[in-house]
Design a protein around this motif. Structure first.
Motif, PDB file in Angstrom:
ATOM      1  N   LEU A  91       0.823  -1.211   0.000  1.00  0.00           N
ATOM      2  CA  LEU A  91       0.000   0.000   0.000  1.00  0.00           C
ATOM      3  C   LEU A  91       0.859   1.263   0.000  1.00  0.00           C
ATOM      4  N   LEU A  92       1.951   1.239   0.759  1.00  0.00           N
ATOM      5  CA  LEU A  92       2.837   2.408   0.801  1.00  0.00           C
ATOM      6  C   LEU A  92       3.508   2.641  -0.543  1.00  0.00           C
ATOM      7  N   LEU A  93       3.873   1.570  -1.225  1.00  0.00           N
ATOM      8  CA  LEU A  93       4.460   1.711  -2.555  1.00  0.00           C
ATOM      9  C   LEU A  93       3.454   2.324  -3.533  1.00  0.00           C
ATOM     10  N   LEU A  94       2.217   1.839  -3.489  1.00  0.00           N
ATOM     11  CA  LEU A  94       1.182   2.402  -4.360  1.00  0.00           C
ATOM     12  C   LEU A  94       0.951   3.874  -4.036  1.00  0.00           C
ATOM     13  N   GLY A  95       0.866   4.183  -2.746  1.00  0.00           N
ATOM     14  CA  GLY A  95       0.657   5.567  -2.341  1.00  0.00           C
ATOM     15  C   GLY A  95       1.795   6.471  -2.773  1.00  0.00           C
ATOM     16  N   SER A  96       3.023   5.963  -2.702  1.00  0.00           N
ATOM     17  CA  SER A  96       4.183   6.749  -3.119  1.00  0.00           C
ATOM     18  C   SER A  96       4.164   7.013  -4.620  1.00  0.00           C
ATOM     19  N   LEU A  97       3.875   5.976  -5.389  1.00  0.00           N
ATOM     20  CA  LEU A  97       3.904   6.092  -6.845  1.00  0.00           C
ATOM     21  C   LEU A  97       2.789   6.975  -7.385  1.00  0.00           C
ATOM     22  N   THR A  98       1.721   7.154  -6.632  1.00  0.00           N
ATOM     23  CA  THR A  98       0.607   8.003  -7.081  1.00  0.00           C
ATOM     24  C   THR A  98       0.640   9.380  -6.418  1.00  0.00           C
ATOM     25  N   SER A  99       1.682   9.654  -5.629  1.00  0.00           N
ATOM     26  CA  SER A  99       1.752  10.921  -4.908  1.00  0.00           C
ATOM     27  C   SER A  99       2.393  12.011  -5.763  1.00  0.00           C
ATOM     28  N   SER A 100       2.396  13.228  -5.235  1.00  0.00           N
ATOM     29  CA  SER A 100       3.007  14.360  -5.935  1.00  0.00           C
ATOM     30  C   SER A 100       4.499  14.449  -5.696  1.00  0.00           C
ATOM     31  N   PHE A 101       5.001  13.632  -4.756  1.00  0.00           N
ATOM     32  CA  PHE A 101       6.418  13.682  -4.394  1.00  0.00           C
ATOM     33  C   PHE A 101       6.945  12.246  -4.339  1.00  0.00           C
ATOM     34  N   ILE A 102       7.067  11.637  -5.507  1.00  0.00           N
ATOM     35  CA  ILE A 102       7.337  10.208  -5.592  1.00  0.00           C
ATOM     36  C   ILE A 102       8.683   9.835  -4.976  1.00  0.00           C
ATOM     37  N   THR A 103       9.731  10.539  -5.348  1.00  0.00           N
ATOM     38  CA  THR A 103      11.076  10.183  -4.878  1.00  0.00           C
ATOM     39  C   THR A 103      11.184  10.270  -3.361  1.00  0.00           C
ATOM     40  N   ASN A 104      10.693  11.368  -2.807  1.00  0.00           N
ATOM     41  CA  ASN A 104      10.755  11.549  -1.355  1.00  0.00           C
ATOM     42  C   ASN A 104      10.012  10.433  -0.628  1.00  0.00           C
TER      43      ASN A 104
END
Length: 441
Positions: A91-104
Motif C-alpha cells: 500500500l505504501l508503494l502504491l501511495g508513493s507512486l501516485t503521490s506528488s512527491f514520488i522520490t521523497n
C-alpha cells in the motif's frame, strides 16, 4: 549536522561493527546495543533529501544482510503479522507512486523496513532464550534511568547541557523550562517516560506483586514526566494506570490506589511549582490551534482517502497545497510536517487501508496478549506491556512521536513481547536448532 553529532554517529557505527565482528551472538548484540546506546539511535546518517535515515535504520539494514537466515521462514502463528507487513509495504508503494512527491516518498519507505527487522530478530532471540526478554526489559529500564540522570544534570546546569544543538521551542515555555533530557522535544521525551514507567513495575521474582523499589522507581519516572510539562503523556500514563486498576491483581490495585492518593496530595501541594499544572492558561489556545489543523488534515485525507498523499509527504504537501499550515519561528516560516495528531498523520499519508493495517498490527498484539492472559496461557506481565501501549495510544491523539526512533523502538519492543508471550507455546516447536550454530535453520 554539527561536528559533535558526526563524531557520535561515526563512533556508534564503528563500535557496533567491532562488537559484531567479535560477538558470538550477533543477533543479541544488535538488539541490546540499540537499547544501551538509545540516546544516539535517532541521529541521522542521510540528509532529508535521501530519506533522513537514522543510525537505527543503518544498523538494522546491516543486520538484515548479516543475519539473512533469520528472515527465511515465517512461524505459523505470526503469519498474520507477516501478511500485514507485506500488505502495508504494498500500500505504501502504491501511495508513493501516485503521490506528488514520488522520490521523497519512496525513500521514506526505507525507514519502515528496520521496524520489522528489529521485531523479527527480537522474536527469534526470545524464542531461543526465554530469559532474554528480561535482558531487554533491563535494557529499557537502563535507557529510562539514563535519560533521568541526563535530566538531573539539566536541572542543575540548565538546557546548555543537551545532545542537540537546537531544541524544539516547546522546551522554553512561558511558565518555565520543560526539560527534554537527551531528546530535542520535551513532549516526545514525556511520552518515552510514560511508556517506560510501567517497566519498573515488573517484579521478575514475583510477578503478581511489585516490591517497594518497583513502586518508588515508577513514581520517580512520574516526577520526571511532571518536569517535562507533557500533558498528553500524563493523560496517557493515567489511562495506562486505569487499565491496570481494572485488570491487574489485588496487590497492584492496592498500590495504585495508594499511589493515586499520594500523587493527588503532591499535585494539590505543589501544583503551582510543577510546569505541567502551570500550563492551564494556554489549554484553550492550544486546543483551538490543533482543532484548526485537524480539520484541514481531515480535508486532505478526504481528498486522498484510499492511498493517501504518500508516506513522508505531509510537509511538502502542505507547503504546496495547504499553505496556511505553518508556524513562524524566529521570523522564519516553517511548514508543519505533521498535523499535531498521530492518527491524522498516518491517515493522510497512508490512506484508510494503510491506517487500518498499521493499527491492526498494534491492536492485534494487544488483543492477542490479553486473550492469552485471560486463557491463562501466559503470565500477567502482558498487562504491564499493554498498559504502556494504551498510554501511547492516548497521547498519540495530540503527538506524532514515532518519527523519533527512540519512542518507536519502545513501542516495537512492547508489541513484540506481547506477540511472543501469547504465541510462544505454538511457535517453540517450529524452532529447530542448526547443528553447527545452535540457531534456526
Amino acid at each position: 549536522m554539527n561536528s559533535l553529532m558526526v563524531v557520535l554517529t561515526a563512533g556508534a557505527l564503528v563500535a557496533f561493527v567491532v562488537l559484531l565482528l567479535f560477538s558470538r551472538q550477533p543477533r543479541r548484540t544488535y538488539l541490546l546495543y540499540m537499547l544501551y546506546v538509545l540516546p544516539l539511535i535517532d541521529l541521522k546518517i542521510t540528509p532529508y533529501e535521501y530519506g533522513s535515515l537514522t543510525l537505527f535504520d543503518g544498523l538494522s539494514y546491516l543486520m538484515l544482510f548479516w543475519r539473512y537466515k533469520d528472515f527465511l521462514s515465517v512461524y505459523k502463528p505470526n503469519r498474520f503479522y507477516f501478511g500485514g507487513f507485506c500488505t502495508l509495504i504494498f500500500l505504501l508503494l502504491l501511495g508513493s507512486l501516485t503521490s506528488s512527491f514520488i522520490t521523497n516518498s519512496l525513500l521514506t519507505i526505507l525507514s519502515v523496513f528496520p521496524i520489522f527487522i528489529y521485531a523479527r530478530l527480537l522474536m527469534v532471540e526470545c524464542l531461543h532464550d526465554e530469559g532474554f526478554i528480561n535482558k531487554m526489559i533491563n535494557g529499557l529500564r537502563f535507557a529510562c534511568l539514563f535519560s533521568m540522570a541526563f535530566l538531573v544534570v539539566q536541572l542543575v546546569i540548565g538546557l546548555d547541557f543537551r545532545l542537540y544543538t537546537e531544541l524544539n521551542q516547546n522546551t522554553l515555555d512561558s511558565n518555565g523550562i520543560r526539560y527534554p533530557s537527551f531528546f530535542a522535544d520535551s513532549q516526545k521525551y514525556a511520552q518515552f517516560l510514560a511508556m517506560l514507567s510501567f517497566m519498573f513495575l515488573i517484579n521478575n521474582k514475583y510477578i503478581q506483586r511489585p516490591q517497594l523499589k518497583n513502586i518508588l522507581l515508577f513514581l520517580s519516572v512520574v516526577v520526571a514526566i511532571f518536569l517535562t510539562g507533557g500533558r498528553s503523556a500524563f493523560l496517557g500514563l493515567s489511562a495506562g494506570v486505569l487499565f491496570l486498576l481494572l485488570f491487574a491483581g489485588m496487590q497492584y490495585k492496592k498500590y495504585i490506589v495508594i499511589g493515586c492518593i499520594a500523587g493527588g496530595a503532591v499535585i494539590a501541594l505543589f501544583s503551582n511549582s510543577l510546569i505541567l499544572f502551570k500550563r492551564q492558561d494556554d489549554i484553550n489556545n492550544s486546543f483551538d490551534f490543533r482543532a484548526t489543523i485537524w480539520r484541514e488534515a481531515y480535508d486532505i485525507y478526504r481528498s486522498h482517502p484510499f492511498l493517501g498523499i504518500g508516506i513522508g509527504n505531509y510537509k511538502d504537501y502542505v507547503s504546496r497545497y495547504a499553505q496556511d499550515q505553518y508556524l513562524v519561528l524566529e521570523n522564519e516560516v516553517v511548514f508543519l510536517d505533521q498535523p499535531e495528531n498521530g492518527y491524522l498523520k498516518i491517515l493522510t499519508e497512508f490512506g484508510a487501508p494503510g491506517f487500518l493495517v498499521v493499527f491492526a498490527l498494534i491492536l492485534g498484539a494487544v488483543i492477542g496478549g490479553l486473550r492469552g492472559w485471560v486463557k491463562k496461557q501466559t503470565d500477567s506481565r502482558v498487562l504491564l506491556f499493554i498498559a504502556p501501549i494504551i498510554s501511547w495510544l492516548v497521547s498519540f491523539v495530540s503527538l506524532y512521536s514515532i518519527t523519533d526512533r527512540r519512542n518507536l523502538i519502545v513501542l516495537v519492543c512492547l508489541c513484540t513481547f506481547l506477540i511472543y508471550l501469547s504465541n510462544r507455546s505454538k511457535i517453540v516447536h517450529e524452532v529447530e536448532p542448526d547443528a553447527a550454530f545452535g540457531e534456526p535453520v
